[in-house]
Design a protein around this motif. Sequence first.
Motif, PDB file in Angstrom:
ATOM      1  N   GLY A 251      -2.368   2.568  -9.928  1.00 22.03           N
ATOM      2  CA  GLY A 251      -1.429   1.478 -10.169  1.00 22.03           C
ATOM      3  C   GLY A 251      -1.302   0.546  -8.990  1.00 22.03           C
ATOM      4  N   HIS A 252      -2.078   0.789  -7.922  1.00 22.89           N
ATOM      5  CA  HIS A 252      -2.029  -0.023  -6.703  1.00 22.89           C
ATOM      6  C   HIS A 252      -3.435  -0.444  -6.285  1.00 22.89           C
ATOM      7  CE1 HIS A 252       2.166   1.110  -6.009  1.00 22.89           C
ATOM      8  NE2 HIS A 252       1.825   2.378  -6.177  1.00 22.89           N
ATOM      9  N   THR A 253      -3.523  -1.535  -5.556  1.00 24.26           N
ATOM     10  CA  THR A 253      -4.768  -1.849  -4.871  1.00 24.26           C
ATOM     11  C   THR A 253      -4.889  -0.898  -3.673  1.00 24.26           C
ATOM     12  OG1 THR A 253      -3.764  -3.417  -3.331  1.00 24.26           O
ATOM     13  CG2 THR A 253      -4.501  -4.289  -5.480  1.00 24.26           C
ATOM     14  N   PRO A 254      -6.083  -0.730  -3.095  1.00 20.12           N
ATOM     15  CA  PRO A 254      -6.195   0.122  -1.907  1.00 20.12           C
ATOM     16  C   PRO A 254      -5.248  -0.292  -0.788  1.00 20.12           C
ATOM     17  CG  PRO A 254      -8.370  -0.328  -2.791  1.00 20.12           C
ATOM     18  CD  PRO A 254      -7.416  -1.179  -3.574  1.00 20.12           C
ATOM     19  N   THR A 255      -5.087  -1.595  -0.566  1.00 20.52           N
ATOM     20  CA  THR A 255      -4.186  -2.070   0.488  1.00 20.52           C
ATOM     21  C   THR A 255      -2.745  -1.702   0.186  1.00 20.52           C
ATOM     22  OG1 THR A 255      -5.684  -3.911   0.975  1.00 20.52           O
ATOM     23  CG2 THR A 255      -3.421  -4.109   1.748  1.00 20.52           C
ATOM     24  N   GLU A 256      -2.326  -1.857  -1.066  1.00 16.57           N
ATOM     25  CA  GLU A 256      -0.960  -1.497  -1.460  1.00 16.57           C
ATOM     26  C   GLU A 256      -0.730   0.006  -1.322  1.00 16.57           C
ATOM     27  OE1 GLU A 256      -0.386  -5.008  -4.866  1.00 16.57           O
ATOM     28  OE2 GLU A 256      -1.036  -2.972  -5.425  1.00 16.57           O
ATOM     29  N   TYR A 257      -1.732   0.765  -1.727  1.00 14.85           N
ATOM     30  CA  TYR A 257      -1.622   2.217  -1.642  1.00 14.85           C
ATOM     31  C   TYR A 257      -1.461   2.669  -0.187  1.00 14.85           C
ATOM     32  CZ  TYR A 257      -3.085   7.122  -1.822  1.00 14.85           C
ATOM     33  OH  TYR A 257      -3.146   8.478  -1.665  1.00 14.85           O
ATOM     34  N   LEU A 258      -2.268   2.103   0.700  1.00 10.98           N
ATOM     35  CA  LEU A 258      -2.197   2.481   2.110  1.00 10.98           C
ATOM     36  C   LEU A 258      -0.833   2.120   2.693  1.00 10.98           C
ATOM     37  CD1 LEU A 258      -3.630   3.645   4.560  1.00 10.98           C
ATOM     38  CD2 LEU A 258      -4.535   1.358   5.037  1.00 10.98           C
ATOM     39  N   ALA A 259      -0.307   0.963   2.336  1.00 10.50           N
ATOM     40  CA  ALA A 259       1.013   0.556   2.828  1.00 10.50           C
ATOM     41  C   ALA A 259       2.085   1.541   2.359  1.00 10.50           C
ATOM     42  CB  ALA A 259       1.339  -0.853   2.348  1.00 10.50           C
ATOM     43  N   LEU A 260       1.972   1.995   1.117  1.00 15.84           N
ATOM     44  CA  LEU A 260       2.938   2.956   0.592  1.00 15.84           C
ATOM     45  C   LEU A 260       2.810   4.300   1.306  1.00 15.84           C
ATOM     46  CD1 LEU A 260       5.132   3.449  -1.555  1.00 15.84           C
ATOM     47  CD2 LEU A 260       3.313   4.061  -3.161  1.00 15.84           C
ATOM     48  N   ARG A 261       1.585   4.738   1.531  1.00 17.98           N
ATOM     49  CA  ARG A 261       1.372   5.993   2.257  1.00 17.98           C
ATOM     50  C   ARG A 261       1.970   5.927   3.655  1.00 17.98           C
ATOM     51  NH1 ARG A 261      -3.213   9.235   1.416  1.00 17.98           N
ATOM     52  NH2 ARG A 261      -2.735  10.019   3.500  1.00 17.98           N
ATOM     53  N   ARG A 262       1.877   4.767   4.301  1.00 23.81           N
ATOM     54  CA  ARG A 262       2.408   4.638   5.656  1.00 23.81           C
ATOM     55  C   ARG A 262       3.927   4.596   5.659  1.00 23.81           C
ATOM     56  NH1 ARG A 262      -2.325   0.404   7.693  1.00 23.81           N
ATOM     57  NH2 ARG A 262      -3.740   2.050   8.466  1.00 23.81           N
ATOM     58  N   ARG A 263       4.506   4.035   4.613  1.00 25.16           N
ATOM     59  CA  ARG A 263       5.963   3.986   4.518  1.00 25.16           C
ATOM     60  C   ARG A 263       6.551   5.333   4.158  1.00 25.16           C
ATOM     61  NH1 ARG A 263       7.334  -0.012   0.031  1.00 25.16           N
ATOM     62  NH2 ARG A 263       9.393   0.922   0.346  1.00 25.16           N
ATOM     63  N   ILE A 264       5.850   6.081   3.288  1.00 24.68           N
ATOM     64  CA  ILE A 264       6.390   7.339   2.773  1.00 24.68           C
ATOM     65  C   ILE A 264       5.309   8.413   2.885  1.00 24.68           C
ATOM     66  CG2 ILE A 264       7.567   8.452   0.849  1.00 24.68           C
ATOM     67  CD1 ILE A 264       8.109   5.655  -0.268  1.00 24.68           C
TER      68      ILE A 264
END
Length: 280
Positions: A251-264
């Motif tokens: 449900g995310h682009t790779p960039t969005e996914y990485l940002a989410l992983r870094r936040r949480i």
Amino acid sequence: MEYVGRVPAPPLDRFIDDIYCLTGVPGHRRMVVPPMPSAHLVINLSEPARLWDSDPSVPPEVVSDGWFVGLWTRRFLYEYPTRVRLVGVHFKPWGMAAFVDMPATELRDRWVPVDAVWQGSVDRIRNRVGEATSTAETLRILEEELRSRLVEAPSRGLDLVQHTGGRLETSHGTVPVGALSDTAGVSSTTLATQFKANVGVTPKKVARMYRFARLIRSVDAVRPVDWSELALMAGYFDQAHFSKEFKDFTGHTPTEYLALRRRIPPEPEFPPDEGPMPAL
């Protein structure tokens, strides 16, 4: 939450990645679960959970005592109760076929109550694991139940799928499907038919799940990520295809996914892989 799991003793380990207990207060109630090379059994000892399909035409569902989860080919959303207490099984993609007398296609992309598969069993199993006084005893009871359900003589079709599926597992989905059928001495049509019967999908789709799982587990969110390099390592040779599949699966682009992983960041020791992500 606390996740305690272990690989069961042979011969169950041919079909099961691990059995586990999960307890505690979830850091995030809703999790997006991408397609992964695993099917599941969940015995719930707490309040009901809620599940949403990424296909908007499928209504959400409340699940309570226990349920089987077949292999999923698209992402879904899982909502924990406020406090979690459950025991579960992570089956290999072909593993559930050794324990249930139901076509794998009827379990694909579905949550099915335990009593619909193992008639009249869920209350007995819940009572036994619920009365256990330790995690070790809980896992022993669950392993005992699984051992009693294991078919004595798997079909030749399941043996074929287990053998070729094992090659997909160890190669992280990079072995060409044609090479699998050639080595096994069967036609690609026969192999696909047996995978559909015992897994619910073709070997090509199982390979995609193993490739994606390897990719996700290779992401180090602390360091800069070269997505092209990771995609190539995981066996994606077409960047456009990789980007589309990643968005479809998460449900995310790779960039969005990485940002989410870094936040949480993932909770310590759970989940056992880093595929599921909080739904924000």
